[in-house]
Scaffold this motif. Structure first.
Motif, mmCIF file in Angstrom:
data_model
loop_
_atom_site.group_PDB
_atom_site.id
_atom_site.type_symbol
_atom_site.label_atom_id
_atom_site.label_comp_id
_atom_site.label_asym_id
_atom_site.label_seq_id
_atom_site.Cartn_x
_atom_site.Cartn_y
_atom_site.Cartn_z
ATOM 1 N N ALA A 122 1.046 -0.916 0.168
ATOM 2 C CA ALA A 122 0.260 0.233 0.165
ATOM 3 C C ALA A 122 0.834 1.259 0.047
ATOM 4 N N PRO A 182 -3.264 2.568 -3.234
ATOM 5 C CA PRO A 182 -4.822 2.306 -3.040
ATOM 6 C C PRO A 182 -4.850 0.645 -3.841
ATOM 7 N N ASP A 227 -8.051 -0.243 -1.990
ATOM 8 C CA ASP A 227 -7.831 -1.032 -0.751
ATOM 9 C C ASP A 227 -7.787 -2.329 -0.173
#
Length: 304
Positions: A102, A171, A188
């Motif tokens: 991430a 993301p 995500d």
């Protein structure tokens, strides 16, 4: 299908001008030379579904831990470019790990890359490769040191000391499964969309492991379906197995003028999906976005 070398300064170039469309169709597709940064991600309308758990929180270092010193880097070290990266770097400790990466690292100046915290400096990472800002996913952290996926190499990492770089949120993630010929886009940690894809033919299989989006290039031929192409940080596992005209090329993610070959192993290692799917990814993914190729996930994503 592979990405050939790129011109610098973000210019659109033509890949292997001497190779005609019949050869492109027979040996797989070649990609243009100019990488460009992607546009700002477009809003995602699809409702995400859970699929990949987030990475566990890293423990905080204790005050007693010392930071291994970074040895001075000789001025004559090679710089990592679009060509295959120098050898000697360690293996990725989790090449098949599908947990999201991430956070990315972007050099703000030329920085030395080491084989271990406090180890040997083996090369330099520059702020750009072929004129495109370089962002590499972070895979591990230790006190005073950060490990990233190495550009222009497969399943290798480099360790960087503190300083000379910034970080950015990543993301999105792409997971490619070779057995079901499926690509899934995650945001995500949750699946957004899945597509059927074409992958590398026997002897030129799409390389397993973690890599990332290096940049994008406009299509140099109509066979790409008129859609921009992503160049990945990966290169062929066996460079000698690809056609001579494709030597020195990178693996790519792109569309094709027809969808008839989806679900088959017909490329020179590239990942080929629909034109509409490629357009969605081009609108959403930024350079540095992690791409991981596995044989098959333990369970299909909800979007499969």
């Amino acid at each position: 299908m592979l990405f050939d070398r790129l011109f610098s300064r973000w210019a659109l170039g033509w890949l292997l001008a001497a190779v005609g469309v019949p050869v492109l169709l027979a040996a797989a597709l070649l990609v243009g030379r100019a990488l460009t940064a992607g546009p700002a991600p477009a809003p995602v309308a699809a409702a995400p579904t859970a699929a990949i758990p987030p990475a566990p929180d890293e423990p905080s270092p204790s005050p007693e831990e010392s930071v291994p010193a970074a040895a001075p880097a000789p001025d004559d070290l090679p710089v990592v470019t679009y060509d295959p990266a120098p050898g000697g770097f360690p293996a990725d400790p989790g090449p098949a790990d599908t947990r999201p990466l991430a956070e990315g690292l972007t050099p703000t100046r030329t920085v030395a890359a080491y084989d271990a915290p406090g180890g040997r400096p083996l090369a330099f990472l520059a702020p750009t490769i072929s004129g495109v800002e370089l962002t590499v996913p972070i895979v591990e952290r230790r006190v005073g040191w950060t490990a990233v996926l190495l550009p222009s190499a497969n399943r290798r990492i480099a360790w960087l000391p503190e300083g000379g770089w910034s970080t950015a949120a990543l993301p999105d993630q792409i997971v490619v499964e070779r057995r079901p010929h499926r690509l899934t886009w995650f945001r995500d940690g949750r699946a957004v969309r899945s597509w059927e894809v074409s992958l590398g033919m026997p002897g030129q299989s799409t390389p397993l492991g973690r890599t990332f989006v290096l940049g994008r290039t406009p299509p140099p031929q109509d066979v790409y379906g008129g859609v921009d192409i992503f160049a990945l940080g990966a290169i062929p596992d066996d460079p000698g197995a690809v056609p001579t005209g494709l030597r020195g090329a990178h693996i790519g993610l792109h569309s094709w003028y027809t969808d008839d070959t989806l679900g088959k192993n017909v490329t020179n290692g590239c990942i080929r999906l629909t034109r509409s799917g490629q357009r969605q990814l081009l609108a959403a993914l930024r350079p540095g976005t992690a791409v991981v190729v596995v044989d098959q996930l333990p369970a299909p994503p909800a979007t499969a």
